[in-house]
Write an enzyme that holds these catalytic residues in place. Structure first.
Site, mmCIF file in Angstrom:
data_model
loop_
_atom_site.group_PDB
_atom_site.id
_atom_site.type_symbol
_atom_site.label_atom_id
_atom_site.label_comp_id
_atom_site.label_asym_id
_atom_site.label_seq_id
_atom_site.Cartn_x
_atom_site.Cartn_y
_atom_site.Cartn_z
ATOM 1 N N GLY A 77 42.090 44.241 41.398
ATOM 2 C CA GLY A 77 41.810 45.288 42.378
ATOM 3 C C GLY A 77 42.937 45.346 43.397
ATOM 4 O O GLY A 77 43.539 44.322 43.709
ATOM 5 N N ARG A 115 44.382 45.199 34.000
ATOM 6 C CA ARG A 115 45.791 44.889 34.297
ATOM 7 C C ARG A 115 46.749 45.499 33.286
ATOM 8 O O ARG A 115 47.778 46.072 33.640
ATOM 9 C CB ARG A 115 46.011 43.375 34.280
ATOM 10 C CG ARG A 115 45.481 42.666 35.476
ATOM 11 C CD ARG A 115 45.640 41.173 35.267
ATOM 12 N NE ARG A 115 45.057 40.461 36.373
ATOM 13 C CZ ARG A 115 45.752 39.791 37.286
ATOM 14 N NH1 ARG A 115 47.055 39.721 37.213
ATOM 15 N NH2 ARG A 115 45.154 39.173 38.265
ATOM 16 N N ARG A 155 35.922 33.597 32.678
ATOM 17 C CA ARG A 155 36.074 35.053 32.771
ATOM 18 C C ARG A 155 35.617 35.695 31.476
ATOM 19 O O ARG A 155 35.962 35.246 30.397
ATOM 20 C CB ARG A 155 37.547 35.415 33.031
ATOM 21 C CG ARG A 155 38.038 34.880 34.351
ATOM 22 C CD ARG A 155 39.522 35.016 34.491
ATOM 23 N NE ARG A 155 39.937 36.394 34.384
ATOM 24 C CZ ARG A 155 40.624 37.046 35.318
ATOM 25 N NH1 ARG A 155 40.974 36.443 36.421
ATOM 26 N NH2 ARG A 155 40.980 38.286 35.152
ATOM 27 N N ALA A 182 48.300 40.014 44.484
ATOM 28 C CA ALA A 182 49.256 41.024 44.030
ATOM 29 C C ALA A 182 49.508 42.032 45.148
ATOM 30 O O ALA A 182 50.638 42.500 45.332
ATOM 31 C CB ALA A 182 48.734 41.725 42.783
HETATM 32 C C1 LIG Z 1 41.766 35.033 38.424
HETATM 33 C C2 LIG Z 1 42.718 35.861 39.260
HETATM 34 C C3 LIG Z 1 42.296 37.080 39.798
HETATM 35 C C4 LIG Z 1 43.148 37.823 40.624
HETATM 36 N N1 LIG Z 1 42.715 39.004 41.142
HETATM 37 C C5 LIG Z 1 43.525 39.711 41.959
HETATM 38 C C6 LIG Z 1 43.092 40.956 42.518
HETATM 39 O O1 LIG Z 1 41.991 41.438 42.265
HETATM 40 N N2 LIG Z 1 43.949 41.614 43.353
HETATM 41 C C7 LIG Z 1 45.196 41.130 43.660
HETATM 42 O O2 LIG Z 1 45.917 41.771 44.442
HETATM 43 N N3 LIG Z 1 45.635 39.966 43.116
HETATM 44 C C8 LIG Z 1 44.843 39.253 42.281
HETATM 45 N N4 LIG Z 1 45.293 38.093 41.726
HETATM 46 C C9 LIG Z 1 46.673 37.653 42.000
HETATM 47 C C10 LIG Z 1 47.670 38.374 41.089
HETATM 48 O O3 LIG Z 1 47.272 38.238 39.745
HETATM 49 C C11 LIG Z 1 49.072 37.792 41.274
HETATM 50 O O4 LIG Z 1 49.365 37.718 42.645
HETATM 51 C C12 LIG Z 1 50.122 38.675 40.587
HETATM 52 O O5 LIG Z 1 49.811 38.885 39.236
HETATM 53 C C13 LIG Z 1 51.492 38.013 40.710
HETATM 54 O O6 LIG Z 1 52.441 38.840 40.109
HETATM 55 P P1 LIG Z 1 53.954 38.354 39.991
HETATM 56 O O7 LIG Z 1 54.679 39.491 39.366
HETATM 57 O O8 LIG Z 1 54.428 37.811 41.296
HETATM 58 O O9 LIG Z 1 53.912 37.100 39.005
HETATM 59 P P2 LIG Z 1 53.570 37.079 37.443
HETATM 60 O O10 LIG Z 1 52.561 38.089 37.102
HETATM 61 O O11 LIG Z 1 53.288 35.655 37.118
HETATM 62 O O12 LIG Z 1 54.913 37.535 36.728
HETATM 63 C C14 LIG Z 1 56.025 36.681 36.612
HETATM 64 C C15 LIG Z 1 56.903 37.208 35.479
HETATM 65 O O13 LIG Z 1 58.129 36.488 35.485
HETATM 66 C C16 LIG Z 1 58.463 36.111 34.151
HETATM 67 N N5 LIG Z 1 59.298 34.906 34.260
HETATM 68 C C17 LIG Z 1 58.926 33.694 34.730
HETATM 69 N N6 LIG Z 1 59.971 32.848 34.716
HETATM 70 C C18 LIG Z 1 61.036 33.541 34.226
HETATM 71 C C19 LIG Z 1 62.404 33.202 33.984
HETATM 72 N N7 LIG Z 1 62.886 31.979 34.249
HETATM 73 N N8 LIG Z 1 63.217 34.156 33.477
HETATM 74 C C20 LIG Z 1 62.749 35.412 33.215
HETATM 75 N N9 LIG Z 1 61.455 35.772 33.424
HETATM 76 C C21 LIG Z 1 60.618 34.852 33.931
HETATM 77 C C22 LIG Z 1 57.114 35.874 33.497
HETATM 78 O O14 LIG Z 1 57.189 35.943 32.093
HETATM 79 C C23 LIG Z 1 56.287 37.002 34.101
HETATM 80 O O15 LIG Z 1 56.396 38.188 33.362
HETATM 81 C C24 LIG Z 1 44.459 37.338 40.903
HETATM 82 C C25 LIG Z 1 44.900 36.127 40.345
HETATM 83 C C26 LIG Z 1 44.044 35.396 39.534
HETATM 84 C C27 LIG Z 1 44.534 34.085 38.948
#
Ligand SMILES: Cc1cc2nc3c(=O)[nH]c(=O)nc-3n(C[C@H](O)[C@H](O)[C@H](O)COP(=O)(O)OP(=O)(O)OC[C@H]3O[C@@H](n4cnc5c(N)ncnc54)[C@H](O)[C@@H]3O)c2cc1C
Length: 485
Positions: A59, A173, A250, A378
């Site tokens: 969300g 997602r 989940r 997120a």
């Molecule tokens: C159970 C659960 C429920 C959640 N619900 C919510 C919600 O309702 N609302 C909300 O706002 N947030 C929610 N969150 C939090 C949210 O999911 C995360 O904050 C968000 O997905 C983080 O995104 P990101 O792009 O920072 O990291 P990630 O989604 O982890 O993306 C990181 C990316 O980097 C890539 N990567 C990693 N290392 C390397 C490398 N060395 N070289 C190249 N690529 C690399 C990975 O493959 C990946 O694609 C929830 C989290 C959880 C666990």
């Protein structure tokens, strides 16, 4: 900067935040008047073979959606296309609901054993009364719904928290990311490119090293590489995300089944069921076709799996919630036999000291991974992205006016770090703490749902009612300050 006046930006990771940040930066207009203008060139390096997200719900807060709009209105339109209204599709309900999922209320303020009474004999006190001004939104036509006759009822008070227009909507997602990727120009994202390290070159530029032996040069690195961030480990080796000793089961339930067991009103609306050392959340996704169920439990053990998820069986969840009230047990009973369980990790115990170092910045979960209890991890990353887009836009303009490129970019990421640090680190702490409130583990609140709701409301308002315009103005101000100091 490259010889043809291009500022080259490398984003590491095409998760939600890397992808949205890239789109935000791509929307910065390049000047049309100058004969040899400074332009931005973006590359996203993703270790996986595709951009993918797990098929779970997410969300976005109202302010996260505003940030998307300010970066590129088409991003927020993607949310609107895939998001599922809370409540009826034609009559959305903008409230979140918090209830005592453990005790069974038999009238007044007293509560009895949760055993027995499933589906009948449970007196629902409904949501009447005026003690909680947030309990009703204006023109709320649904207040009687909790008492709807069919299915198992929620017991006790229902604490309604108005989350703002479209304030709580679940997205799938994968569907959201698929929509967003349609906006990404060809060739911006490079897959199968795992970054393994980087060095500064004598020119001040950065050279990234990949696991396939490849190398590229760039002017700025924006690390959106998630909770296990390699770049964070490189910058701050002593920081490490910790297992919170909590995991979440989940599962997805066909909405028609959920409605038949829980009643239409309750099945279609988000509910958070609080209780001792566990809590259960459910909300509609996939245009009301599915109910997303997340059941959190405390875990005294260490997480020994290599990944963050593991397969689970329904019997484990049934066992964990055996003593809970009839409504929660009915929700658990709907789950499929095969489930996932997700370990909850965060950076609560080892925060990084700042988000920028030279021309490298940590963004999203790489900077501040929080437990999911505010549903805003997120969203924080989206706010980060807008802050960076704002600062980098100013840096590009200044480079065009003759400011040295490294100085301008370093000022941009320093400004980003200064503005974003406090709020996003607060979210990491508050997510853990509000989780303790849900699970009656806060000693000063305990199982007092009136006080629990007051705490939840105060924290949630701090997440939701954030002045995005003021943040943008502050980034601009800090950028100027960082440029000259
Ligand atoms: C159970 C659960 C429920 C959640 N619900 C919510 C919600 O309702 N609302 C909300 O706002 N947030 C929610 N969150 C939090 C949210 O999911 C995360 O904050 C968000 O997905 C983080 O995104 P990101 O792009 O920072 O990291 P990630 O989604 O982890 O993306 C990181 C990316 O980097 C890539 N990567 C990693 N290392 C390397 C490398 N060395 N070289 C190249 N690529 C690399 C990975 O493959 C990946 O694609 C929830 C989290 C959880 C666990």
């Amino acid at each position: 900067m490259s010889t043809d006046n291009r500022i080259e930006i490398a984003i590491i990771g095409s998760g939600l935040i890397g992808t949205l940040l890239a789109l935000g930066l791509l929307s910065i207009p390049n000047p049309t008047t100058d004969s040899n203008p400074t332009t931005l060139r973006m590359k996203v390096y993703e270790q996986s073979a595709t951009t993918h997200e797990l098929g779970a719900g997410i969300g976005f807060t109202t302010c996260a959606r505003k940030c998307m709009t300010l970066m590129d209105a088409r991003i927020a339109e993607c949310v609107a296309r895939v998001a599922t209204h809370n409540g009826e599709a034609e009559d959305p309900d903008y409230c979140m609901r918090f209830v005592d999922g453990f005790r069974t209320y038999t009238g007044g303020d007293c509560w009895g054993t949760s055993k027995g009474g499933e589906g009948g004999g449970v007196d629902v006190r409904g949501i009447g009364g005026d003690r909680y001004p947030d309990r009703f939104e204006d023109n709320n036509n649904n207040r009687g719904g909790e008492d709807e006759g069919n299915g198992v009822h929620v017991s006790g008070k229902v604490y309604k928290l108005y989350a703002g227009p479209r304030g709580f909507e679940g997205c799938h997602r994968g569907q959201f990311l698929d929509e967003v990727m349609k906006l990404m120009p060809e060739g911006v994202v490079e897959y199968n490119k795992r970054v393994e390290g980087y060095e500064y070159l004598p020119s001040g530029r950065i050279q990234l090293r990949f696991s396939d032996g490849g190398r590229v040069e760039c002017d700025l690195v924006l690390a959106c590489d998630g909770i296990k961030s390699l770049i964070r480990t490189h910058l701050y080796p002593e920081t490490k995300p910790q297992y919170t000793h909590q995991f979440a089961f989940r599962g997805l339930v066909p909405m028609s089944t959920a409605i038949s067991k829980l009643g239409r009103y309750r099945a279609l609306r988000q509910h958070m069921h609080c209780g001792p050392r566990a809590h259960v959340l459910h909300f509609p996704i996939a245009k009301q076709q599915l109910m997303n169920v997340v059941a959190f439990v405390q875990d005294p053990n260490d997480w020994t799996q290599s990944g963050m998820t593991a397969p689970a069986r329904k019997s484990e969840v049934v066992d964990a919630f055996r003593e809970w009230g009839p409504f929660v047990r009915a929700v658990i009973d709907l789950l499929p036999e095969e489930l996932d369980k997700w370990a909850v990790f965060d950076t609560y115990d080892s925060p990084v000291p700042k988000y920028a170092d030279g021309s490298v910045a940590l963004v999203g979960d790489a900077a501040h991974a929080s437990s999911p209890h505010h549903g805003a991890g997120a969203g924080m990353g989206v706010e980060d992205a807008l802050a960076l887009v704002t600062a980098i836009r100013r840096a590009r303009e200044d480079v065009d006016r003759g400011v040295e490129v490294n100085g301008a970019l370093e000022a941009a990421v320093r400004a980003y770090s200064r503005v974003r640090y406090e709020r996003s680190q607060w979210l990491v702490r508050s997510s853990r703490e509000v989780g303790w409130t849900y699970e009656w583990m806060d000693e000063s609140i305990g199982a007092d749902m009136d006080r629990a709701f007051a705490d939840i409301k105060e924290r949630s308002h701090r997440v939701w009612y954030f002045n995005v315009d003021a943040m943008v103005a502050e980034v601009e101000r800090q950028y100027r300050w960082c440029l000259w100091n």
